[in-house]
Scaffold this active site. Structure first.
Site, PDB file in Angstrom:
ATOM      1  N   LYS A  68       0.741  -1.006  -0.011  1.00 15.94           N
ATOM      2  CA  LYS A  68      -0.046  -0.067   0.013  1.00 15.94           C
ATOM      3  C   LYS A  68       0.672   1.174  -0.057  1.00 15.94           C
ATOM      4  O   LYS A  68       1.935   1.265   0.336  1.00 15.94           O
ATOM      5  CB  LYS A  68      -0.852  -0.039   1.279  1.00 15.94           C
ATOM      6  CG  LYS A  68      -1.771  -1.174   1.059  1.00 15.94           C
ATOM      7  CD  LYS A  68      -2.911  -1.055  -0.057  1.00 15.94           C
ATOM      8  CE  LYS A  68      -3.974  -2.365  -0.537  1.00 15.94           C
ATOM      9  NZ  LYS A  68      -4.422  -3.029   0.736  1.00 15.94           N
TER      10      LYS A  68
HETATM   11  C1  LIG Z   1      -5.660  -4.109   0.882  1.00 13.01           C
HETATM   12  C2  LIG Z   1      -6.978  -4.044   1.089  1.00 13.01           C
HETATM   13  C3  LIG Z   1      -7.908  -4.406   2.193  1.00 13.01           C
HETATM   14  C4  LIG Z   1      -7.300  -4.870   3.431  1.00 13.01           C
HETATM   15  O1  LIG Z   1      -5.993  -4.311   4.080  1.00 13.01           O
HETATM   16  P1  LIG Z   1      -5.312  -5.117   4.955  1.00 13.01           P
HETATM   17  O2  LIG Z   1      -4.555  -4.056   5.632  1.00 13.01           O
HETATM   18  O3  LIG Z   1      -4.334  -6.045   4.378  1.00 13.01           O
HETATM   19  O4  LIG Z   1      -6.258  -5.746   5.881  1.00 13.01           O
HETATM   20  C5  LIG Z   1      -9.088  -3.856   2.203  1.00 13.01           C
HETATM   21  N1  LIG Z   1      -9.774  -3.545   1.004  1.00 13.01           N
HETATM   22  C6  LIG Z   1      -9.117  -3.177  -0.178  1.00 13.01           C
HETATM   23  C7  LIG Z   1      -9.735  -2.686  -1.116  1.00 13.01           C
HETATM   24  C8  LIG Z   1      -7.754  -3.486  -0.155  1.00 13.01           C
HETATM   25  O5  LIG Z   1      -6.904  -3.372  -1.290  1.00 13.01           O
END
Ligand SMILES: *Cc1c(COP(=O)(O)O)cnc(C)c1O
Length: 395
Positions: free
Chosen positions: A194
């Site tokens: 991210k």
């Molecule tokens: C990555 C992601 C999540 C989950 O994030 P985590 O921190 O891995 O739990 C939720 N929604 C979307 C759209 C994502 O891409």
């Protein structure tokens, strides 16, 4: 077939993975400090990360959690959403958005997307509202904010909570207002790929101080005060569990990385904007490649750069396109297989192919190209040329 491959293999492959995180000595030093301090889990570093993050997105409160999935779950649980309730969201997302609704025994009600933005189509939401609807969970796909004014208006008129899945949208804004300060709750992800990462981690923002206290309590077993307050020298041993809680707290090790990453975020964002502008300009010259929209009324976080591959016009099918890029050392991905097409959710929600035609069509044409701050100008140029070689080598 032979000819195609020989054209491509003339070029020396350059390794451009789909994603590479960007750390330097500052994150390493911050982690070392925490390890030496003797306090490694949720504590002062996490409190500092929360304060700085809240300030950055313009939110009144931010609660650090160990994932965005945890953040979405706690936001829904704190609403008291449970069996018999319905929550409106999109099929065009990562499974976490939908599974957290199921954790609470509620029913995810999926609404098809706008074919161009791939975000929930706000004009289709109202038809899906019933007396059991409790909340709307918009997902700002790829970092492009959803149409939040119409969504907020629908929520207000029907008395629904808006809980944003902002896993992709840091930093992003909608009509000059930052994502993170618009709705009742906003969930961010600090997963490895991210825009800001702590390896694993998340943040839940809100304007409501009572709700923030509740989120914090639910993140640590429903206990009335934080561990570090209870156990620090002279602290009281007494505590009470006052509600059902979870083990969703973020560690000081992770928060120390987050603090450094947050300081770098504006720089990361500038680089993402440059790369996205470059790709939009250069790739739009190829027939068969649609570039993602970049509307003026939003700040797009460009977490992902999803092109729209028209197989006919491009003269190459998606799988071959992906394989030809892989041969040239360009990593790609596909975001996302619509949730209702996964076996478990097809069965659990009673969905089949054809239920969300816009999401399905957009998914069939989607290819995510690499886009991250560690990419150089040469890397970006190489990606464009690699795409060009795939298209000119076709048939
Ligand atoms: C990555 C992601 C999540 C989950 O994030 P985590 O921190 O891995 O739990 C939720 N929604 C979307 C759209 C994502 O891409």
């Amino acid at each position: 077939m032979r000819e195609e491959q020989s054209v491509i293999s003339e070029v020396t492959p350059r390794a451009i993975p789909f994603h590479r995180p960007m750390f330097d000595e500052r994150e390493a030093a911050a982690v070392a400090d925490v390890l030496k301090s003797g306090w490694i889990t949720t504590g002062e570093r996490t409190a500092e990360f929360e304060r700085r993050f809240a300030e950055y997105v313009g939110a009144s409160h931010a609660v650090a959690l160990n994932s965005c999935t945890a953040a979405l779950h706690i936001a829904l649980a704190a609403e008291g959403i449970g069996p018999g309730d319905e929550v409106i969201t999109t099929p065009y997302t990562f499974v976490a958005t939908v599974e957290t609704i199921c954790y609470e025994g509620a029913t995810p009600v999926l609404v098809d997307v706008d074919p161009v933005t791939r975000n929930i189509d706000a004009s289709l939401i109202e038809a899906k509202i019933t007396p059991r609807t409790r909340a709307i969970v918009p997902v700002h796909l790829a970092g492009l904010p959803c149409e939040m004014d119409p969504i907020a208006d629908i929520a207000r008129r029907h008395g629904l909570a808006v809980i944003e899945d902002a896993a992709h949208s840091l930093p992003a804004s909608y009509r000059g207002r930052k994502i993170g300060a618009l709705s009742k709750a906003t969930a961010f992800s600090f997963y490895a790929t991210k825009n800001l990462t702590t390896a694993e981690g998340g943040m839940l923002t809100t304007e409501d101080p009572e709700l923030a206290r509740r989120y914090r309590r639910m993140s640590l077993h429903g206990i009335t005060s934080d561990g570090w307050k209870r156990y620090r020298l002279g602290g009281k041993w007494f505590y009470e569990v006052v509600e059902l809680g979870y083990k969703y707290n973020l560690t000081d090790v992770a928060s120390s990385i987050g603090i450094v990453q947050l300081e770098k975020l504006d720089g990361f964002d500038r680089r993402r904007q440059e790369l996205a502008a470059f790709f939009r300009e250069r790739l739009s010259e190829f027939s068969g490649i649609g570039v993602p929209p970049s509307p003026d009324h939003v700040h797009h976080a460009w977490h992902l750069f999803i092109i729209d591959l028209d197989e006919k016009a491009a003269g190459v099918n998606r799988q071959t396109f992906i394989e030809r890029l892989t041969e040239q050392g360009v990593g790609t991905s596909v975001h996302f297989i619509p949730v209702h097409l996964h076996p478990f959710y097809a069965e659990h929600l009673g969905h089949k192919r054809g239920d969300f035609p816009a999401a399905e069509a957009a998914f069939e044409r989607a290819v995510s190209l690499p886009l991250y701050p560690a990419m150089t100008d040469e890397d970006a140029e190489y990606v464009v040329r690699a795409v060009g070689r795939v298209l000119s080598a076709r048939a």
